[in-house]
Enzyme design. Sequence first.
Site, PDB file in Angstrom:
ATOM      1  N   CYS A  28       0.831  -1.209   0.000  1.00 17.11           N
ATOM      2  CA  CYS A  28       0.000   0.000   0.000  1.00 17.11           C
ATOM      3  C   CYS A  28       0.865   1.258   0.000  1.00 17.11           C
ATOM      4  O   CYS A  28       1.495   1.573   1.011  1.00 17.11           O
ATOM      5  CB  CYS A  28      -0.923  -0.053   1.219  1.00 17.11           C
ATOM      6  SG  CYS A  28      -1.804   1.470   1.573  1.00 17.11           S
TER       7      CYS A  28
ATOM      8  N   CYS B 114       0.026   3.836   2.642  1.00  8.79           N
ATOM      9  CA  CYS B 114       0.454   3.322   3.959  1.00  8.79           C
ATOM     10  C   CYS B 114       1.931   3.646   4.181  1.00  8.79           C
ATOM     11  O   CYS B 114       2.329   4.082   5.267  1.00  8.79           O
ATOM     12  CB  CYS B 114       0.238   1.811   4.056  1.00  8.79           C
ATOM     13  SG  CYS B 114      -1.471   1.279   3.870  1.00  8.79           S
TER      14      CYS B 114
END
Length: 112
Positions: free
Chosen positions: A37, A40
């Site tokens: 991600c 993230c």
Amino acid sequence: MQQTTTGHPQVVTDADFAAQVEGASELVLVDFNATWCGPCRMMEPTIEALAAQYAGSVKVVTIDSDANQQTVARYNVRSLPTFMFFKGGKPVDMVIGAVPRPMLERKIQEHA
């Protein structure tokens, strides 16, 4: 694994989520993330900084959503990153997506 005094976020799993998050007496910021991600990864320095800034008063933990599907399903996490705030063992707030640090700080101050 305990959060260190250097202020790094603690890594939690399905196996210890209940004890480390739901059983915590202090406010807990949970970072639901995944290695693939991009947003993230962008938030990692912010989470590290918050863990250092609030060490001793707010517990900051991270959980790999891919490896811990039981917890992800239990809390209906559908987007990453998701930041959940737990107080008294219960979720009290949530922020979804890569957000500016002041937004997470406001949530911490609101619930601490």
